[in-house]
Structure formats: C-alpha cells, structure tokens
Design a protein around this motif. Structure first.
Motif, mmCIF file in Angstrom:
data_model
loop_
_atom_site.group_PDB
_atom_site.id
_atom_site.type_symbol
_atom_site.label_atom_id
_atom_site.label_comp_id
_atom_site.label_asym_id
_atom_site.label_seq_id
_atom_site.Cartn_x
_atom_site.Cartn_y
_atom_site.Cartn_z
ATOM 1 N N GLY A 1 0.809 -1.205 0.000
ATOM 2 C CA GLY A 1 0.000 0.000 0.000
ATOM 3 C C GLY A 1 0.844 1.257 0.000
ATOM 4 N N TYR A 2 1.838 1.282 -0.844
ATOM 5 C CA TYR A 2 2.807 2.376 -0.896
ATOM 6 C C TYR A 2 2.851 2.853 -2.334
ATOM 7 C CZ TYR A 2 7.216 4.603 0.559
ATOM 8 O OH TYR A 2 8.196 5.491 0.899
ATOM 9 N N ALA A 3 2.474 4.111 -2.577
ATOM 10 C CA ALA A 3 2.386 4.586 -3.955
ATOM 11 C C ALA A 3 3.097 5.920 -4.105
ATOM 12 C CB ALA A 3 0.929 4.738 -4.365
ATOM 13 N N SER A 4 3.826 6.055 -5.197
ATOM 14 C CA SER A 4 4.484 7.331 -5.480
ATOM 15 C C SER A 4 4.057 7.892 -6.835
ATOM 16 C CB SER A 4 6.004 7.177 -5.420
ATOM 17 O OG SER A 4 6.435 6.187 -6.320
ATOM 18 N N THR A 5 3.273 7.112 -7.598
ATOM 19 C CA THR A 5 2.797 7.581 -8.901
ATOM 20 C C THR A 5 1.297 7.311 -9.021
ATOM 21 O OG1 THR A 5 3.112 5.461 -10.033
ATOM 22 C CG2 THR A 5 5.024 6.974 -9.963
ATOM 23 N N ARG A 6 0.661 8.018 -9.932
ATOM 24 C CA ARG A 6 -0.761 7.805 -10.183
ATOM 25 C C ARG A 6 -1.014 6.366 -10.658
ATOM 26 N NH1 ARG A 6 -5.314 10.886 -10.483
ATOM 27 N NH2 ARG A 6 -4.148 12.758 -10.009
ATOM 28 N N THR A 7 -0.122 5.818 -11.444
ATOM 29 C CA THR A 7 -0.280 4.438 -11.925
ATOM 30 C C THR A 7 -0.260 3.450 -10.761
ATOM 31 O OG1 THR A 7 0.729 5.008 -14.041
ATOM 32 C CG2 THR A 7 0.696 2.675 -13.452
ATOM 33 N N GLU A 8 0.598 3.685 -9.754
ATOM 34 C CA GLU A 8 0.622 2.812 -8.577
ATOM 35 C C GLU A 8 -0.670 2.948 -7.774
ATOM 36 O OE1 GLU A 8 5.442 2.598 -7.819
ATOM 37 O OE2 GLU A 8 4.283 4.168 -6.817
ATOM 38 N N VAL A 9 -1.220 4.156 -7.699
ATOM 39 C CA VAL A 9 -2.505 4.349 -7.026
ATOM 40 C C VAL A 9 -3.597 3.592 -7.787
ATOM 41 C CG1 VAL A 9 -4.285 6.047 -6.399
ATOM 42 C CG2 VAL A 9 -1.858 6.572 -6.006
ATOM 43 N N PHE A 10 -3.597 3.700 -9.105
ATOM 44 C CA PHE A 10 -4.593 2.995 -9.917
ATOM 45 C C PHE A 10 -4.488 1.483 -9.738
ATOM 46 C CE2 PHE A 10 -4.945 6.559 -13.339
ATOM 47 C CZ PHE A 10 -5.732 7.307 -12.485
ATOM 48 N N ALA A 11 -3.279 0.952 -9.700
ATOM 49 C CA ALA A 11 -3.099 -0.494 -9.505
ATOM 50 C C ALA A 11 -3.695 -0.932 -8.171
ATOM 51 C CB ALA A 11 -1.624 -0.855 -9.588
ATOM 52 N N ALA A 12 -3.529 -0.113 -7.131
ATOM 53 C CA ALA A 12 -4.111 -0.432 -5.823
ATOM 54 C C ALA A 12 -5.641 -0.368 -5.877
ATOM 55 C CB ALA A 12 -3.560 0.516 -4.767
ATOM 56 N N ILE A 13 -6.189 0.621 -6.562
ATOM 57 C CA ILE A 13 -7.642 0.725 -6.690
ATOM 58 C C ILE A 13 -8.186 -0.479 -7.460
ATOM 59 C CG2 ILE A 13 -9.546 2.055 -7.705
ATOM 60 C CD1 ILE A 13 -7.873 4.580 -7.144
ATOM 61 N N GLN A 14 -7.434 -0.948 -8.432
ATOM 62 C CA GLN A 14 -7.866 -2.113 -9.202
ATOM 63 C C GLN A 14 -8.046 -3.325 -8.287
ATOM 64 O OE1 GLN A 14 -5.243 -3.260 -12.400
ATOM 65 N NE2 GLN A 14 -6.890 -4.318 -13.453
ATOM 66 N N ALA A 15 -7.134 -3.511 -7.337
ATOM 67 C CA ALA A 15 -7.281 -4.619 -6.386
ATOM 68 C C ALA A 15 -8.545 -4.431 -5.549
ATOM 69 C CB ALA A 15 -6.045 -4.709 -5.490
ATOM 70 N N LEU A 16 -8.841 -3.199 -5.142
ATOM 71 C CA LEU A 16 -10.069 -2.919 -4.401
ATOM 72 C C LEU A 16 -11.288 -3.243 -5.259
ATOM 73 C CD1 LEU A 16 -11.756 -1.635 -2.093
ATOM 74 C CD2 LEU A 16 -11.330 0.572 -3.174
ATOM 75 N N ALA A 17 -11.259 -2.827 -6.522
ATOM 76 C CA ALA A 17 -12.392 -3.066 -7.423
ATOM 77 C C ALA A 17 -12.635 -4.558 -7.613
ATOM 78 C CB ALA A 17 -12.140 -2.394 -8.767
ATOM 79 N N LEU A 18 -11.560 -5.331 -7.704
ATOM 80 C CA LEU A 18 -11.691 -6.761 -7.972
ATOM 81 C C LEU A 18 -12.013 -7.576 -6.723
ATOM 82 C CD1 LEU A 18 -8.746 -7.199 -10.502
ATOM 83 C CD2 LEU A 18 -11.197 -7.140 -11.003
ATOM 84 N N TYR A 19 -11.436 -7.198 -5.573
ATOM 85 C CA TYR A 19 -11.544 -8.048 -4.381
ATOM 86 C C TYR A 19 -12.362 -7.438 -3.248
ATOM 87 C CZ TYR A 19 -7.805 -10.165 -6.994
ATOM 88 O OH TYR A 19 -7.062 -10.721 -7.994
ATOM 89 N N GLY A 20 -12.627 -6.137 -3.292
ATOM 90 C CA GLY A 20 -13.498 -5.497 -2.324
ATOM 91 C C GLY A 20 -12.892 -5.148 -0.976
ATOM 92 N N THR A 21 -11.646 -5.529 -0.722
ATOM 93 C CA THR A 21 -11.050 -5.199 0.565
ATOM 94 C C THR A 21 -10.694 -3.714 0.606
ATOM 95 O OG1 THR A 21 -8.878 -5.830 -0.268
ATOM 96 C CG2 THR A 21 -10.099 -7.509 0.938
#
Length: 174
Positions: A96-116
C-alpha cells in the motif's frame, strides 16, 4: 499496554512522550507513542491507528520513520529517541505504498476486484493533494485507465490523513 505486549513477545519496545497535533482540529495536546526495534527502529502510535468512527485500524502510524512521525508528533525535549529510518513500515510490506498515479490505480484495481479496503501511503505530496482534494475525480480517472471488467462503481467512502499522506477507500454498498 503496547510496550508490555511487545516486551512479553521478546521485542524491544519503549514509550515516547510528547505532543501530538490533532489532524482535524489542529490542536496540540499531550500524547504518548512507542518505539520498537525489529529489523531497525520504527515508531508506532496505536492510539491514532484506531479510528473508532470509521470502525477500522488505519495503520497510518505503524512502523514510521522519525521524519514521518514528526509530521504531527513531537517528543518531549528531554526524550532521547533513536533515529528511525524511512522504510514506510506497514504500507510498504502490504503493498500500500504509492508514489505515482499508476501505482494508485493499480491499488484501486485490487479494491475493485476483491473489495477489501484500500489503505495507501502516498509518498508524493502533490499527488496526495490532488487525490485528497477531489477523490471523485480520482475514481473517474481510474475508470478511464483500467482494463474493461475492473471498473470501480458503486458507493464508497474515504478517510484521509493529510499529515501522513495516507488514504483509505472503502466500498460502502453497491
């Protein structure tokens, strides 16, 4: 209590006293937090990790460096506190460590797919400010970026720590 529990587990831990500045009111008050060593020194504020109103543990104050904790915690002048290195603690270990918008998007994608719930520490101050100032725009930009089938729609809520540049996004319904 945390000092005792760590010590009983064989992990060196101590108590630091000083001042904490409330992130909502901006009012400083007497406060205490911990320093522990497990592969290096790190700081923990178990009290401020517990966000009772949100019903969750934020981890925003778990495994912090001296610099990160100094954003809203100041030790008493007579405290001799070892320097804690910048290793991002819990967030780095949990992805859960992001320094770019793409890293933030990748984290949101996990939320979208798994709901945690998504719990992020954002290292870039400008990126954090842009997200915190308009989280709905972030979700729109994510939906434009993501592959088909991993869009994030529905109800969600946010919790932010400006001092720690952390955010949590939680799904609250469909």
């Amino acid at each position: 209590a945390l000092t005792l529990l760590y010590r009983l587990a064989g992990i060196p831990c101590g108590l630091i006293t000083g001042t904490g500045v409330d992130s909502i009111t901006g009012v400083p008050s007497g406060h205490a937090w911990n320093i522990m060593t497990l592969g290096g020194y790190s700081l923990i504020d178990a009290t401020w990790n517990d966000q009772e109103a949100a019903g969750l543990n934020t981890y925003w104050y778990f495994g912090l460096s001296t610099q990160q904790m100094a954003a809203d915690h100041t030790p008493d002048a007579d405290m001799d506190v070892p320097r804690c290195t910048d290793h991002a603690g819990w967030h780095r270990r949990m992805g859960g460590y992001a320094s770019t918008r793409t890293e933030v998007f990748a984290a949101i994608q996990a939320l979208a797919l798994y709901g945690t719930p998504l719990n992020l520490r954002i290292t870039d101050a400008a990126l954090y400010r842009s997200i915190a100032s308009d989280p709905s725009a972030l979700m729109d930009a994510y939906n434009d970026w993501c592959p088909q089938g991993s869009e994030f729609y529905g109800r969600y809520s946010y919790l932010f720590s400006d001092a720690q540049r952390c955010m949590i996004i939680m799904r609250t319904g469909e």
